[in-house]
Design an enzyme around this catalytic site. Structure first.
Site, short mmCIF file in Angstrom:
data_model
loop_
_atom_site.label_atom_id
_atom_site.label_comp_id
_atom_site.label_asym_id
_atom_site.label_seq_id
_atom_site.Cartn_x
_atom_site.Cartn_y
_atom_site.Cartn_z
CG ASP A 1 -2.02 -5.38 -2.86
OD1 ASP A 1 -3.24 -5.26 -2.66
OD2 ASP A 1 -1.16 -4.97 -2.08
CB CYS B 1 -0.97 0.01 1.18
SG CYS B 1 -1.44 -1.59 1.81
CG HIS C 1 -6.22 -0.92 1.02
ND1 HIS C 1 -4.86 -0.83 1.20
CD2 HIS C 1 -6.74 0.20 1.61
CE1 HIS C 1 -4.57 0.28 1.87
NE2 HIS C 1 -5.70 0.92 2.13
CG HIS D 1 -3.62 -0.16 -3.17
ND1 HIS D 1 -2.53 -0.97 -3.38
CD2 HIS D 1 -4.04 -0.40 -1.89
CE1 HIS D 1 -2.28 -1.66 -2.27
NE2 HIS D 1 -3.18 -1.33 -1.36
CD GLN E 1 -0.54 -8.60 -0.15
OE1 GLN E 1 0.02 -7.54 -0.36
NE2 GLN E 1 -1.38 -8.76 0.86
NE ARG F 1 1.76 -9.00 5.30
CZ ARG F 1 0.47 -8.94 5.02
NH1 ARG F 1 -0.37 -9.80 5.59
NH2 ARG F 1 0.01 -8.03 4.18
CE LYS G 1 -12.18 -6.46 7.92
NZ LYS G 1 -10.98 -7.23 8.24
#
Length: 646
Positions: free
Chosen positions: A393, A344, A521, A395, A391, A373, A475
């Site tokens: 991912d 992000c 997100h 945005h 990910q 992580r 969310k």
């Protein structure tokens, strides 16, 4: 004595003396309800039948027919009954805690000798004896001094530590299941006989540190599962057997997909077959994102702590980050970097390059971002939980008025992707404003309303999880159901008004003034690693033809057919099909068995009869039937099947 009013679910209101218990209320309605009742909901809180009600309240009484409340109580009581059984067999064992978990419970014990499978059988037998005794369950509230003295006398050090952790002024509630006693918040059933004796099973024993702290004693954790009846237990055990057959770690080895090793814990070593699945899935996702007008970017894996401090992740997430210190030439201090745990903040940096206009919004930035992580060693599990992952991912930077349309488009995209990957149904959970949050109620009303309107617009069922949103915005979580009924939370859609503000994201609005965009997100797969693990288990390794790492093996029946085998393989490869030749001097039945274990979707067998007719014998994985197909027809058919969906 003062009177209170209790309001029932049907709207009926009755008056009772203050201090009345739900058991008293049930008895006042009918003798049969008094016998069947197991607990109550009082002003939204789950209540033991023995707890007093001292003020006006709403009340609903529960029986064993109520699934959620009944199962929670059955499993909680079984944790206590198991602990009692253990201490009746081995009085020297020290007890700790035993919470309810998915499908069952666990309880941690301090015992010098390890529990054996034979011990579990003995514990089960003792538990059934306790259940059949129908011992009453009683509860009392004790003061702290009395509870401490009790556990000191019994020599239970773990209970004493738990008492020390309970805030001063909070009730210390004691429960007795027959003669055996435990410290517990409750609620519980009214006697041990309310637990079905044939609907539970002790599963296994594992090590667990006291309170999850590796510096504390290692305890023995016994896991159990429980249901309302024998049929549900049997169905669950059958599902576990099927899940074991589908275990992606076993199939990953059989299909030569990946491995993990101690020198890189939680990091995946992808083998050629596994990497082929990964790259095919990535190609598919990239094609879908391109059509949905996402712009793909790439951001660094190592980023200075300064950015993580600005974003707020350093304070909240540092313990889960891999820290990298570097001696910069000429610098007085080491430069402290971190491997990014999420994408992000880096995406905001891309957005911030150059002033944006409202005409450029929504701006959808996607990245197959590599993240790291720290996960404890005990929590890692094959591909399902790793330390290094990628990910899918993205945005979306947009205005408040664009949130609803972007959410609806995302749900439509996610639904289509899941369907292509073999998951026809999924659930949506909408998590709304928590007690501690930023932003006005008016803003939350508008944003939550936008998400609900988007869900309704695409016609998907959803449930609301009140108060479980992030402090910066609501969310959506998306759970899909696999072939054996397990649910997996994969996709997410989160509205964020905080990170753009912290990192200075702006756009010039139609009014010529600077405004802050919302940041959405969103992910569909979650991570490639975990989703591939889910796919392997969902299909039991028999992946769809387009996704299978090895799609076709062309096998010779006799060596004189080898030339035609290679001709077929070359034609298939020219059409983009992953084909390989098997011209080994082995019997065809041996080849069929071997490639079936390897989960190859299509086997083409070629003998002299096929060479003469320019045909192949076609055998599909899991099908005992063999068909014949012409050279050109089978190449065209398999080429079409190999194309990415859509």
């Amino acid at each position: 004595m003062s009177q209170i009013s209790l309001t029932f679910p049907d709207g009926n209101v009755r008056s009772y003396a203050a201090g009345v218990t739900p058991a008293d209320v049930a008895a006042s309605i009918s003798t049969s309800l008094a016998k069947k009742a197991i607990s109550a909901t009082v002003n939204g809180a789950h209540f033991d039948l023995q707890w007093p009600i001292t003020a006006d309240a709403s009340i609903a009484l529960h029986t064993l027919a109520d699934d959620n409340q009944a199962l929670e109580l059955i499993r909680h009581d079984l944790a206590h009954i198991m602990a009692r059984a253990v201490q009746e067999i081995w009085p020297e064992v020290k007890v700790t805690i035993g919470p309810v978990r998915d499908n069952g419970w666990f309880y941690d014990f301090d015992r010098a000798e390890p529990f054996t499978p034979e011990d579990l059988a003995a514990i089960e037998a003792k538990m059934k004896h306790i259940i059949n005794a129908r011992d009453p369950v009683k509860t009392e509230v004790w003061d702290r001094a009395r509870a401490i003295a009790h556990y000191e006398a019994k020599g239970e050090p773990f209970k004493l530590e738990l008492i020390a952790r309970i805030p001063e002024g909070e009730d210390l509630r004691m429960y007795w299941h027959g003669p055996w006693q435990d410290l517990c918040r409750g609620p519980h059933l009214q006697h041990t006989g309310q637990v079905p004796a044939d609907a539970f099973k002790l599963m296994n024993v594992a090590g667990a540190y006291w309170l999850g702290d590796s510096s504390r004693p290692m305890l023995q954790r016994i896991y159990g599962v429980a249901f309302k009846n024998r049929e549900d237990l049997k169905a669950h055990l059958t599902m576990l057997e099927e899940a074991a057959k589908r275990d992606h770690r076993r199939l990953g080895k059989e299909m030569e997909l990946f491995h993990l090793q101690e020198e890189a814990p939680g990091m995946v070593f992808w083998h050629p077959n596994g990497w082929q699945i990964y790259r095919t899935l990535e190609d598919y996702m990239r094609s879908r994102l391109r059509k949905a007008n996402y712009k793909e970017i790439r951001t660094p894996q190592v980023v200075d702590r300064i950015l993580w401090e600005k974003s707020g992740h350093w304070e909240a997430y540092k313990e889960n980050m891999f820290i990298v210190e570097v001696d910069e030439e000429g610098a007085k201090e080491k430069r402290i970097n971190a491997l990014k745990p999420m994408n992000c903040p880096c995406h905001v940096q891309v957005y911030n390059q150059g002033l944006k206009s409202y005409r450029e919004l929504p701006l959808r930035l996607a990245e197959f971002g590599s993240c790291h992580r720290y996960e404890s060693s005990g929590s890692m599990h094959g591909l399902m939980r790793v330390r290094g992952f990628t990910q899918d991912d993205a945005h979306i930077f947009c205005t408040e008025d664009q949130i609803e349309a972007e959410c609806a488009d995302f749900i439509t995209l996610l639904s289509s992707v899941y369907k292509d990957l073999g998951f026809d149904s999924f659930e949506i959970k909408l998590s709304t404003r928590p007690e501690v949050r930023i932003g006005s109620d008016e803003t939350w009303d508008k944003v939550e309303g936008a998400l609900e309107n988007a869900i309704r617009k695409v016609g998907v069922a959803y449930e609301v999880d009140p108060g479980e949103g992030a402090f910066y915005g609501p969310k959506l979580d998306f759970k899909l159901t696999d072939a054996i009924g397990r649910k997996w939370q994969c996709g997410t859609f989160q509205v964020d008004a905080q990170l753009p503000d912290r990192l200075g994201a702006e756009y010039i609005g139609e009014d010529g003034m600077k405004h802050m965009p919302y940041m959405l997100h969103r992910a569909i797969l979650g991570s490639f690693e975990r989703f591939i693990g889910i796919l392997i288990e969902n299909y039991a390794g028999k992946l769809p033809f387009w996704l299978a790492p090895r799609q076709v093996v062309v096998a010779s029946i006799v060596s004189d057919a080898d030339g035609f085998v290679h001709e077929v393989v070359a034609a298939l490869k020219a059409q983009g099909v992953r084909a390989e030749a098997d011209t080994r001097n082995e019997k065809i039945n041996y080849k069929v068995r071997e490639h079936s274990v390897g989960k190859v979707p299509v086997l083409l067998a070629v003998g002299m009869q096929e060479v003469a007719a320019r045909t192949v014998s076609v055998r599909r994985l899991g099908d005992t039937r063999t068909d014949s197909a012409g050279f050109d027809a089978i190449v065209a058919q398999l080429a079409a099947e190999a194309r990415l969906p859509g």
